[in-house]
Each structure stands twice: as structure tokens, then as C-alpha cells.
Design an enzyme around this catalytic site. Structure first.
Site, PDB file in Angstrom:
ATOM      1  N   ARG A  18     108.820  20.071  33.079  1.00  0.00           N
ATOM      2  CA  ARG A  18     109.859  19.927  32.829  1.00  0.00           C
ATOM      3  C   ARG A  18     110.163  17.884  32.895  1.00  0.00           C
ATOM      4  O   ARG A  18     111.924  17.962  32.447  1.00  0.00           O
ATOM      5  CB  ARG A  18     111.251  20.235  33.970  1.00  0.00           C
ATOM      6  N   ASP A  40      96.387  35.111  50.191  1.00  0.00           N
ATOM      7  CA  ASP A  40      95.953  34.153  49.103  1.00  0.00           C
ATOM      8  C   ASP A  40      94.615  34.355  48.689  1.00  0.00           C
ATOM      9  O   ASP A  40      94.361  34.306  47.702  1.00  0.00           O
ATOM     10  CB  ASP A  40      96.837  32.942  50.014  1.00  0.00           C
ATOM     11  N   HIS A  49      90.531  37.445  47.097  1.00  0.00           N
ATOM     12  CA  HIS A  49      88.690  36.690  46.684  1.00  0.00           C
ATOM     13  C   HIS A  49      87.344  38.064  47.615  1.00  0.00           C
ATOM     14  O   HIS A  49      86.810  38.269  46.963  1.00  0.00           O
ATOM     15  CB  HIS A  49      88.850  35.382  47.283  1.00  0.00           C
TER      16      HIS A  49
END
Length: 595
Positions: free
Chosen positions: A163, A352, A357
């Protein structure tokens, strides 16, 4: 000798020796309007003298036919389909010498896009969120490393989209400050950087992504010309902007002249329900094979070595089961250098790190042998393994949160229950792994940065050397250790006799240290994964059913956290984590090794 076609404003001069039909003729375009057909304005035909006149006539008719087709159908086909007529004929092609009806002459004087096809890109990569920290620090450096190493087409095009109201040159300056060449790749480094930056472009998307991505598409088409070009879109955007960007991209920026692939950063949803909704929406816009859910930790050399060690070495494969392996430990800790602010935005270490993972690492380590190295075959086995993992129970989980200190050195807990530390015992309910604990330890703000997998084998039954080992028989356990950081290594811990006249046993390590064995810099994980996306190798990227299976394992714990039914233990910054993790290891009969 010259040939002139007045209605098309195209003229060709034929340079030759004494005869018209010589063994070698060079046809030189006198008009720039034909650059899209002849590379660099010259096209060499190497033909025999007896056939040159006949084949040149066919070539001339092919030119006229091709130009007619371009005008008739429009130079920019909305669907991007490419007909066989776009291929420049070789002098030996039979189609050139065949009888062709004379086409009508063109009613135009120039081509719309006089571009040199030799410079038109065959691959375009767009980084959405190009001015963000991830793009500047990881994505663009990884793209340059691949470009330098020759894994991209020389004429690849890189696009940045955000942006901010900046120019192409502004983006190039931002990128240039992050680019470096590896120690073993210093030759022509500056020239390569300049060449890479010269193929980098910027698009200001504004605040309307539909309009902005239409601008991106138009700029891509301008650079691509008429070549068949594939596109990769890296969505380096916040989760809250993902759906809008993906939707606008699907409708406004996909090419119809090749394949499209999108890369999405983790975390992939907030919980099972939000992840399911996100997946359902994405699959209404894209096919499963187009979506690459990236976790940069899965690009580490350690992860790739899991399957190689197991399936390419007879010494390990027969031992890879409950009869020989006592436990498996997956350890990932980050030191104080990692800023944990994002973990207190609601996602936490479970959503997360653990969801993607840790569970993907276990899946690759414990899955059944795939029928091939094809990405889908590997993902099939990973999905089956994840569905076999028992749902976690609170009694098998330890959660922690680090304590912060103010200027007066007084400890205080950071606001919110979001954990920054997770330890758990996982069990896989299948014939290969029944009863073997897979112990996970991962946290932030710990004493050191560590990423390793420890596979501890069972004790030798009826070991006649027990008396020679000493009081701590656990120290004599054989281990296979895969270590990624700080020093990449593969270690095998074995027992041996201490030199001397007595009979005393000790353990030693057979080691493969990468820095000693291989005199090269290990590529960054983003390089590895981006190259996989280009090649269409998706085995390190989570498929939708893997995503759902992982959420099913963790959802009971997340629900308990939301209800405040699981206490979060505080631990010191720079320490070893919650004390409860030691008790958890002992509860499952596992020795927690501290190096």
C-alpha cells in the site's frame, strides 16, 4: 535482393553471395515492428541451396498467416491460450515447405507489443506485502540467492505489491540493502545484484485490493508480453487480510497462460473451526495443488535429513519401530534474541509452532515409507500418521509463560494467558509406534537457541557389560541425534571400552559435523522452500487434511486453555523453562538430557 509487402509495412533484405539459394542466408528485419518474431532482429536459417527458395516462400507465408491470426484474435488473449502457430518454424520443418493458400494481407502497420521474446519472462513472482519485515529480511534475499545460483530463468520478473506510495527505484533501494552473496558465490556478485534489481518492479495497491491486484495483473501482462508465463504469489500479509487478498487475487491477477501458485504464511487459522472455514474458502478460489502453506522451519536441513537417513540407510530402517526405539524427543528453543511479541497477540506457541512445525516433524520422522518421493505420496503418509496421533490430554501437557522484568528488576507476568512454552508427551496409536512416547519441548526466552531431534534406543537386553558401565545405566543408552542449530550435525552415541588395562565402558559420539564435512554455506530455509514451490514439490507443505488432523490433536488443549483449566507456569527469561517439564519426562520414563 529485397522483398516488400507494402500493406504490412514489413520489408526484408536478403544478403547473399552470388546466388539466391546459397547454403547460408541471413534474413535481417528492417522494421522494429517484427521484433516479437525475430530474436534481436535477426533470424538465421541454415538450409541447403536446393531447398532454400522453396522454404523461404513457406516461411514468408507463415509470417503472413501468423500476423493475420494475431490481428484477428487480438494480441492479448483474455484466456491466455496459445496456439501452435505461435511457434517460429525451423528451416527443416515439413510444414514450412508444404503448399499453403496465400493469406489475405494485413490491414495494420505495426504490432501492439514490439517486445523481444528472448527477454520475456517465463516466471513471474509477486510478493504481496513487499515492504514488510518478512519480505525485506527473508523473501527477497532468498529470491536473489536462487537467482544468483541459477535456479531461476535468467529473465525472471519479480514484483512487489503493497500500500505504500513508492516507485520501482524505491523498492529496489529497499531490497538492495538486504542482498548479499554467499561466501562461495562472490564472483560477479555486484553484476548479479544489478541484474536482479533490474527485473524487480513495484505496484502500489492502495487500499482496494481488487483494483490494486488488477493493476498488478496489468503490469505483469505488460512485462510478460505474449510468452507463456507461470506466476507465484507470496502472500506475506496479516491473517486478517488473507481472505480479501486471496479473493481479489483469484479474480483479478491469475494468468491464463500457465500455472498459478500461492504461498500462505502460518499460522493457518486460530483454531479448528477458523482453519476449516479458511480452507473451505481458499478451495472455492483455488485448487489444492495451487496452495502452498509455508512454514520456514520445515525448510531446515534437519527436516530434509529425516527421510534421507531413514529410507536411504539400511542401518537405521530396521530399527525404526517400537521394538528398538524407547522414545523420541523433539526440541526447539529460542533464546532472548527472538522477540516474542506476536505470541501475546492471541496465537501463542501452540498455534504458531506446535501445530505446524512440531507435528510436521513428527509426521516425517514416524510415517510409513511412501511409495515414491512424489509430494502427494509423502503427504498421504503424513496425513495417515497425524490421524493416528492420540488427542492430547491436560495431564500430558506443561504450559509456561516467561516473566518480564521492569526497570526495578521486579518480576511481573506479562498480561494474558497465551503460553510461550509448551512441553507434551504424544503417543501414536499404530502398530509401529504403540507405547513409544514422542516428547516435545519448545519455548521462547530460554537459555539457548536449539533445534534437534533425539532418538533414544532401548537398553540392550541381558547386557553382560552392565557392571562395567557404572552406576548410571541410562548414560549408556544409544542415541541418534540430529542437530540443526547452532552446529548442523548428525551424531550417533555408542558405548566403547576406555583405553587401559581395566574393563570400563564409556560412551562416545560418532559425528558428522556439516561445517567440517562440507565446505559450503548452508542455504536459508526460505530458499529451499521457494525452490520447492517453483518445482511443484509440495511434500514439506501442509495439505488441507493434514491441517485438519493437526487441529484435532491440539483442540482439546486449546479448549482447556480458553476455559482456564490448565495452569500456566512462569519461568525466568534466559532459564531452562518450567520445572514441570522435568517431572513430565520422568513420568513417562524418559531421561531429559541437558548438554
Amino acid at each position: 535482393m529485397s522483398f516488400s509487402f507494402s500493406s504490412t509495412s514489413l520489408s526484408f533484405s536478403l544478403s547473399r553471395p552470388t546466388h539466391l539459394c546459397s547454403n547460408l542466408h541471413t534474413i535481417t528485419s528492417a522494421s522494429n515492428s517484427f521484433n516479437s518474431v525475430s530474436s534481436g532482429g535477426r533470424l538465421v536459417l541454415n538450409v541447403g541451396g536446393s531447398t532454400f527458395c522453396r522454404r523461404f516462400r513457406g516461411f514468408k507465408l507463415w509470417i503472413l498467416d501468423r500476423l493475420n491470426n494475431d490481428i484477428g484474435t487480438g494480441l492479448s488473449n483474455e484466456k491466455g491460450s496459445i496456439s501452435d502457430s505461435s511457434r517460429v518454424p525451423h528451416a527443416g520443418d515439413s510444414e514450412v515447405t508444404s503448399s499453403v493458400e496465400s493469406p489475405s494481407l494485413l490491414q495494420t502497420s505495426s504490432l501492439a507489443f514490439p517486445m523481444d521474446v528472448s527477454k520475456e519472462p517465463s516466471l513471474c513472482i509477486a510478493v504481496i506485502g513487499a515492504t514488510g519485515e518478512l519480505a525485506r529480511g527473508k523473501i527477497f534475499p532468498a529470491l536473489f540467492a536462487l537467482y544468483y545460483s541459477g535456479f531461476f530463468p535468467e529473465n525472471v520478473a519479480i514484483f512487489g505489491y503493497s500500500r505504500k506510495n513508492i516507485t520501482d527505484e524505491d523498492l529496489r533501494s529497499i531490497i538492495a540493502s538486504t542482498l548479499t552473496c554467499r561466501v562461495d558465490h562472490q564472483q560477479d556478485c555486484g553484476d548479479k545484484i544489478d541484474a536482479f534489481l533490474g527485473r524487480t518492479y513495484y505496484i502500489n495497491g492502495g487500499y482496494d485490493n481488487k483494483h490494486g491486484l488488477s493493476l498488478l495483473n496489468a503490469r505483469m501482462e505488460q512485462i510478460e508480453g505474449r510468452s507463456k508465463t507461470n506466476r507465484i504469489f507470496y502472500l506475506s500479509v496479516p491473517q486478517e487480510a488473507l481472505l480479501d487478498v486471496a479473493s481479489c487475487l483469484a479474480s483479478s491477477a491469475q494468468t491464463q497462460k500457465g500455472w498459478n501458485r500461492i504461498i500462505i504464511e502460518k499460522p493457518f487459522g486460530f483454531d479448528a473451526l477458523s482453519s476449516q472455514s479458511l480452507t473451505h474458502y481458499l478451495l472455492t478460489k483455488f485448487e489444492e495443488k495451487q496452495v502452498y502453506r509455508i512454514d520456514h522451519l520445515l525448510g531446515r536441513n534437519l527436516i530434509e535429513n529425516l527421510t534421507v537417513l531413514r529410507f536411504a540407510n539400511l542401518v537405521f530402517e530396521p530399527l525404526w519401530n517400537r521394538n528398538y526405539i524407547h522414545n523420541v524427543q523433539v526440541i526447539l528453543s529460542e533464546d532472548l534474541a527472538v522477540h516474542p511479541g506476536r505470541y501475546f497477540g492471541g496465537y501463542g506457541i501452540i498455534r504458531d509452532i506446535v501445530h505446524s512445525h512440531v507435528l510436521q516433524t513428527i509426521a516425517l520422522l514416524a510415517m510409513e515409507p511412501p511409495i515414491s518421493l512424489d509430494g502427494e505420496d509423502i503427504r498421504n503418509e503424513k496425513a495417515k500418521l497425524l490421524r493416528s496421533i492420540r488427542k492430547l490430554e491436560p495431564k500430558d501437557v506443561i504450559l509456561g509463560q516467561y516473566k518480564a522484568s521492569n526497570r526495578d528488576k521486579i518480576d511481573k507476568c506479562l498480561d494474558g494467558p497465551t503460553p510461550t512454552y509448551f512441553a507434551a508427551a504424544l503417543y501414536i496409536d499404530n502398530a509401529r509406534w504403540d507405547g513409544v512416547p514422542f516428547l516435545v519441548k519448545t519455548g521462547l526466552g530460554l537459555v539457548k537457541h536449539q533445534m534437534e531431534i533425539r532418538i533414544q534406543f532401548r537398553n540392550v537386553p541381558g547386557n553382560v557389560y552392565n557392571e562395567c558401565i557404572g552406576h548410571n545405566i541410562d548414560r549408556a543408552t544409544n542415541e541418534l541425534i540430529l542437530r540443526d542449530v547452532p552446529d548442523e550435525a548428525i551424531l550417533v552415541r555408542v558405548n566403547n571400552k576406555v583405553p587401559g588395562l581395566g574393563l570400563q565402558l564409556d560412551f562416545s559420539e560418532l559425528n558428522l559435523l556439516y561445517k567440517d564435512k562440507y565446505n559450503m554455506e548452508v542455504p536459508d530455509s526460505y530458499e529451499h522452500l521457494l525452490l520447492d514451490v517453483i518445482d511443484g514439490d509440495n511434500h514439506l507443505f501442509m495439505r488441507s487434511d493434514e491441517l485438519a488432523a493437526a487441529w484435532n490433536i491440539l483442540t482439546p488443549i486449546l479448549n482447556e486453555i480458553d476455559k482456564d483449566h490448565i495452569s500456566v507456569e512462569l519461568y525466568e527469561l534466559g532459564g531452562r523453562g518450567p520445572v514441570g517439564a522435568y517431572y513430565l519426562w520422568a513420568k513417562h520414563g524418559v531421561r531429559w538430557v541437558e548438554e
